[in-house]
Design a protein around this motif. Structure first.
Motif, PDB file in Angstrom:
ATOM      1  N   GLU B  47      20.591 -93.786  48.564  1.00  0.00           N
ATOM      2  CA  GLU B  47      19.221 -93.511  49.004  1.00  0.00           C
ATOM      3  C   GLU B  47      19.231 -92.580  50.215  1.00  0.00           C
ATOM      4  OE1 GLU B  47      17.313 -97.289  49.599  1.00  0.00           O
ATOM      5  OE2 GLU B  47      17.609 -97.870  47.506  1.00  0.00           O
ATOM      6  N   LYS B  48      20.097 -92.877  51.178  1.00  0.00           N
ATOM      7  CA  LYS B  48      20.175 -92.033  52.374  1.00  0.00           C
ATOM      8  C   LYS B  48      20.678 -90.643  52.009  1.00  0.00           C
ATOM      9  CE  LYS B  48      20.186 -91.640  56.957  1.00  0.00           C
ATOM     10  NZ  LYS B  48      19.034 -91.931  57.807  1.00  0.00           N
ATOM     11  N   HIS B 315      10.973 -94.993  43.778  1.00  0.00           N
ATOM     12  CA  HIS B 315       9.759 -94.883  44.601  1.00  0.00           C
ATOM     13  C   HIS B 315       9.990 -93.718  45.552  1.00  0.00           C
ATOM     14  CE1 HIS B 315       6.120 -96.863  46.414  1.00  0.00           C
ATOM     15  NE2 HIS B 315       6.353 -95.833  47.194  1.00  0.00           N
ATOM     16  N   ILE B 317       8.705 -90.836  48.199  1.00  0.00           N
ATOM     17  CA  ILE B 317       7.674 -90.489  49.169  1.00  0.00           C
ATOM     18  C   ILE B 317       7.991 -89.111  49.739  1.00  0.00           C
ATOM     19  CG2 ILE B 317       6.536 -91.131  51.328  1.00  0.00           C
ATOM     20  CD1 ILE B 317       7.253 -94.022  50.727  1.00  0.00           C
ATOM     21  N   ARG B 326      11.490 -90.481  51.530  1.00  0.00           N
ATOM     22  CA  ARG B 326      12.082 -91.768  51.181  1.00  0.00           C
ATOM     23  C   ARG B 326      12.354 -91.776  49.687  1.00  0.00           C
ATOM     24  NH1 ARG B 326      14.769 -95.770  50.914  1.00  0.00           N
ATOM     25  NH2 ARG B 326      14.221 -97.905  51.392  1.00  0.00           N
ATOM     26  N   ARG B 328      13.541 -94.526  47.165  1.00  0.00           N
ATOM     27  CA  ARG B 328      13.908 -95.925  47.004  1.00  0.00           C
ATOM     28  C   ARG B 328      14.223 -96.159  45.527  1.00  0.00           C
ATOM     29  NH1 ARG B 328      15.792-101.097  48.293  1.00  0.00           N
ATOM     30  NH2 ARG B 328      15.277-102.193  46.400  1.00  0.00           N
ATOM     31  N   ARG B 330      14.713 -98.595  42.497  1.00  0.00           N
ATOM     32  CA  ARG B 330      14.560 -99.954  41.942  1.00  0.00           C
ATOM     33  C   ARG B 330      15.666-100.088  40.896  1.00  0.00           C
ATOM     34  NH1 ARG B 330      13.298-105.224  39.950  1.00  0.00           N
ATOM     35  NH2 ARG B 330      13.935-104.940  37.836  1.00  0.00           N
TER      36      ARG B 330
END
Lengths: 151, 368
Positions: B47-48, B315, B317, B326, B328, B330
């Motif tokens: 994610e990062k 997700h 953003i 962001r 994310r 799931r």
């Protein structure tokens, strides 16, 4: 009825509601009673001046989706009493974003080693600093910036 | 002889953990009284990493989540990005995407079936499954140029068109796959040892499934008939006919049957896609390569997709810059795996490998 603070939608039409952090547990309890039986995930976003916690809900009966957001600085109530799956998601959010969950039964880091310094998904996390983990025999991990003390 | 509970460590370096899963098991004789999974051994923080580069750059990290179904992962990301940018995707590209993800679902289920057989002490299904999977990988090699990690879906389409040779290969594959599948199914399903070791083992009730957020074949094996492809269709899943297999037993054997039936349905989808594949562009010229890194967007998007393991989505953003704010993930395996304590409790230690492998965890996706 628990009051909601604001309401928007995502680009593909999933409803997003904002709830104050004091009301998050009663609000989700209410929503669970309305048929939102599945908690898909919990996550956090760092907006520099505050943190946001996101709850993705799904109603398997009538196929509705809802995203609940709450603004917080550090701490929010745990929802492990409502969904068993919340346990791991809250631990992950604590681990990577650094949101504390009140009344969580076992709020420990889940992906990173216990004792890790900082929360990587924070925007101010120092990306240039390496951390070294030392797995010791007693099961307790030790983390430090010093290269000689771990891998 | 009062306090007989002993603690046994299972994994992380063990072939039947399907990666690097560690379980701390408390045993009373042969009975499991408590099982606590420990994860994080493959953590890379995708994610990062995805939040550090331009939108198309995130794709290579998303590829490496569920590395046996990389195209399904790419699809989740690319749909989220396109939704955020209001990108138009040509019809042919969408049908090609459907074709590819269904083939990849087959490949993923085949690798599961083979290794699941291996965990149950049967070596033969492994070779049968990998023989079939190899044919799918050759098709992927022909179309995308890679065998495992493709980076094939692009914002606005796909990177290369499906060649006539590839269409021939897929047709050849669909013609005899269902008979081959029956052969593989009979190897396990008609084996007395396999059935008696899996029936009534590793049960999850419908309530547990909902409470843990378990999705995918595991959910359908426990009596909840939900499939994102049917419930909120993406691509052109509303234009093809297929069934959602489901069982009510919720044990390992039910999961086996559900996945086998899913493979049959996927093969039928592949056939229908080949019939309906329209001519035209496979790529939106507006999103040509040098443009991609400069794409800027704002807003929020969550487009659920059905990966072989369950509901997968990103997700996303955007904050108006060319780098996502962001990302994310799931991940279905993460939620599925959290049900281990309930699933193993009360069963014998010999049932542990059967139960764990029936979840089909892939650790690239659990640990991210």
């Amino acid at each position: 009825m628990i009051p909601i603070e604001a309401e928007t939608t995502t680009k593909n039409g999933i409803k997003v509601v904002y709830v104050s952090k004091e009301n998050i547990l009663p609000f989700l309890t209410e929503k669970k009673g309305e048929g939102f039986d599945t908690l898909l995930m919990i996550t956090g976003v760092d907006y520099k001046d505050h943190l946001e916690v996101l709850y993705h809900l799904l109603s398997s009966g009538n196929n509705a989706r809802l995203i609940v957001k709450t603004k917080t600085n550090e701490e929010v109530d745990s929802v492990t009493s409502l969904w068993k799956g919340a346990d791991w998601h809250e631990r992950e959010t604590w681990d990577l974003v650094g949101v504390k969950f009140k009344n969580h039964p076992n709020l420990k880091r889940i992906l990173l080693a216990e004792g890790w310094i900082g929360h990587p998904l924070r925007k101010d996390y120092p990306m240039d600093k390496k951390q070294f983990v030392n797995l010791s025999d007693d099961g307790e991990d030790r983390v430090s910036y010093d290269k000689t003390e771990g891998y | 002889m009062e306090d007989k509970v002993i603690e046994v460590n299972f994994g992380p370096q063990h072939p039947s953990t399907h990666g690097v899963l560690r379980i701390k098991v408390k045993l009373d004789g042969e009975i499991i009284v408590d099982a606590q999974p420990v994860i994080g051994y493959l953590h890379r923080n995708a994610e990062k990493l995805a939040e550090m580069g331009a939108y198309p750059k995130g794709m290579i990290y998303i590829d490496r989540l569920d590395y046996v179904a990389a195209l399904n992962m790419e699809l989740g990301y690319v749909l989220a990005v396109e939704n955020l940018m209001d990108a138009q995707v040509p019809e042919r590209a969408q049908w090609i995407r459907m074709l590819m993800v269904e083939l990849n679902r087959e490949a993923s289920h085949l690798i599961w079936l083979g290794t699941h057989g291996l965990d149950m002490g049967m070596l033969t299904p492994f070779f049968y499954c990998f023989r079939e999977r190899e044919r799918i990988l050759r098709i992927f090699d022909e179309i995308t140029g890679s065998r495992l990690l493709y980076n094939y879906f692009a914002i606005g389409g796909v990177y290369s068109d499906v060649t006539p040779k590839a269409i021939e290969m897929i047709k050849e594959w669909t013609d005899d796959f269902v008979t081959k599948l029956e052969e593989i199914q009979s190897l396990l399903g008609k084996s007395y040892i396999y059935v008696s070791r899996t029936r009534g083992v590793g049960k999850l009730t419908a309530d547990d499934v909902l409470s843990y957020g378990v999705t995918g074949p595991m959910q359908r094996a426990s009596g909840i008939k939900r499939d994102v492809r049917k419930n909120s269709p993406y691509l052109f899943y509303d234009k093809v006919n297929f069934d959602i297999p489901s069982r009510t037993e919720g044990d390992v054997y039910a999961r086996f049957l559900v996945r086998i039936e899913e493979m049959r349905q996927s093969a039928s989808i592949v056939k229908q896609v080949l019939e309906k594949l329209p001519q035209g562009e496979f790529y939106n010229k507006k999103y040509s390569k040098p443009m991609l890194v400069r794409l800027k967007t704002t807003g929020e998007s969550y487009v659920p997709t059905e990966s072989p393991k369950g509901e997968f989505a990103i997700h996303l953003i955007g904050d108006g810059s060319s780098i996502p704010y962001r990302v994310r993930i799931r991940s279905p395996s993460f939620a599925n795996l959290s049900s281990i304590p309930t699933m193993l409790k009360g069963y014998k230690i010999a049932d542990l490998t059967a139960s764990v492998s029936s979840m089909d965890p892939v650790f690239g996706e659990v640990d991210r």
